[in-house]
Design a protein around this motif. Sequence first.
Motif, short mmCIF file in Angstrom:
data_model
loop_
_atom_site.label_atom_id
_atom_site.label_comp_id
_atom_site.label_asym_id
_atom_site.label_seq_id
_atom_site.Cartn_x
_atom_site.Cartn_y
_atom_site.Cartn_z
N ILE A 83 0.84 -1.19 0.00
CA ILE A 83 0.00 0.00 0.00
C ILE A 83 0.88 1.24 0.00
O ILE A 83 2.01 1.25 0.49
CB ILE A 83 -0.99 0.02 1.18
N ARG A 84 0.32 2.31 -0.56
CA ARG A 84 1.00 3.61 -0.66
C ARG A 84 0.02 4.66 -0.14
O ARG A 84 -0.68 5.32 -0.91
CB ARG A 84 1.39 3.88 -2.12
N PRO A 85 -0.05 4.85 1.18
CA PRO A 85 -1.06 5.75 1.75
C PRO A 85 -0.57 7.19 1.91
O PRO A 85 -0.83 7.85 2.92
CB PRO A 85 -1.34 5.10 3.11
N THR A 86 0.16 7.71 0.95
CA THR A 86 0.71 9.07 1.02
C THR A 86 -0.39 10.10 0.82
O THR A 86 -1.34 9.89 0.08
CB THR A 86 1.78 9.26 -0.06
N ASN A 87 -0.25 11.27 1.48
CA ASN A 87 -1.25 12.32 1.30
C ASN A 87 -0.85 13.35 0.25
O ASN A 87 -1.57 14.31 0.00
CB ASN A 87 -1.59 13.00 2.63
N THR A 88 0.29 13.15 -0.38
CA THR A 88 0.69 13.84 -1.60
C THR A 88 1.73 12.96 -2.26
O THR A 88 2.37 12.15 -1.59
CB THR A 88 1.23 15.26 -1.34
N ASP A 89 1.92 13.08 -3.58
CA ASP A 89 2.85 12.18 -4.23
C ASP A 89 3.22 12.70 -5.61
O ASP A 89 2.53 13.56 -6.18
CB ASP A 89 2.24 10.78 -4.38
#
Length: 341
Positions: free
Chosen positions: A287-293
Motif C-alpha cells: 500500500i502507498r497511503p501518502t497524502n501527496t505524491d
Amino acid sequence: ADRALGYGADDGDFVFDMSSLVQDRLKKYDKILIIGPYPPPLGGVSVYIYRLSKSLDNSQVFDVSKNGFKKYIDLFAVLCRTKFRAVNIHSFSMTIVFVLMITRLFKNFDLIATSHNPRLFEESSKFKELIYRVFFHCIDVLVVVNKHILDDYKSRDLHIPKSIIIEHAFLPPPLEEEDKILATYPDSFYNFIRSKTQIITANAFQISFYKNTDLYGLDICIELTAKLKNVYPNLGFIFALANEKVNTEYIDKMRLRIKELNLEENFYFLTGQKELWPIFKKASLMIRPTNTDGDALSIREALYFKCPAIASDVCDRPTGTILFKNRNLDDLYDKVKDVLC
C-alpha cells in the motif's frame, strides 16, 4: 503499468511508448552529467538515478546527498572542467540551481530538468519562487513523472519549455542483485515473514509531514493493521523505513501505539538502507497511503512483480493500482479486505 507517457508540447497530443523516452533522449548525447542523490541513501529518486546511469554508457553522476558546502564547489568545478553535452538535474536545491544558472553563462549544454514531486513551489519563499521562475527559463527539456506536476507548473504561469516528457521514474530492477539485497535483511525479518499467513508492506524514506499530517501514512498503516487483525490474526505488516533517525519522537509515539493495540507480533519495522523490490515477490499486497505524491517507484515495482498495489487517490496512479480515499481508514480497510480474501 510499464508504459511511458510522453507529451508533445507543440501539438498538445499525448503519445504512448513502451520504451523510456528519457533514456532515448539521453543516449543521443556524447557525455551527460546527472545531478541528484545516489545510493546510499536509498530512496525513489536515488534508486532511479542508479538504474538510469547504469543503463547509459555516456553518463557521470554527481551525488548531491553528500554533506557540506564543498559539494557545491565540487559541482561547479566538474561543470567547468568537463565538456558535458547535457546536464540532467533531479535535485532543485537553491544552491544547485544557482550553480547551474551561473555555469550556463559561459558553458554550453542542454539542461534537462526532472521533477519528481509537486512540492517545489508549495513551501518556497517569494525570493526562492523568483529564482525558480528565472531558472525555468534556462531549462531546455522538462521531465515530470506525473501529469499533475506539469499542470501545477502551468497553473503558476511558469515558462514551460517546448520539449516536455511526462514519464514515470521507473526502470526495471537488476535481478542479478537479488541475492546481495536479501543478504542485507536481518534474521528477524525472515523469522517474521515465515510466521505470517498474509504479508502487507509499505515504505518511507524517512518520516515527513505534509500539511501537519504524516506524509507516508505510518499512522494509518498501524490503525489498518489493528482492524485487519480481527479478521486475519496471523497477518504481518512490514513498514520499511530507510532513515529512522529523523522525527524519532513521532516514531516512538507510533511504537507506543503499536504496543497499545497489541500489534507487536504483527507489525515489523525494516529499517536502514535496503532495496525493497524482493519483498514484492513475497508480499500479498503493498500500500502507498501518502497524502501527496509524484510517481511512486514502489507502486511500479510491486506491479512489475505482480504484487497487488493499493494507493491513495491524491494523484494519477499507474494502471492496475487500486485507489482508496485519501486518509480514509474505512475505505482503505475495505479495499485491502477485497484483495486479501
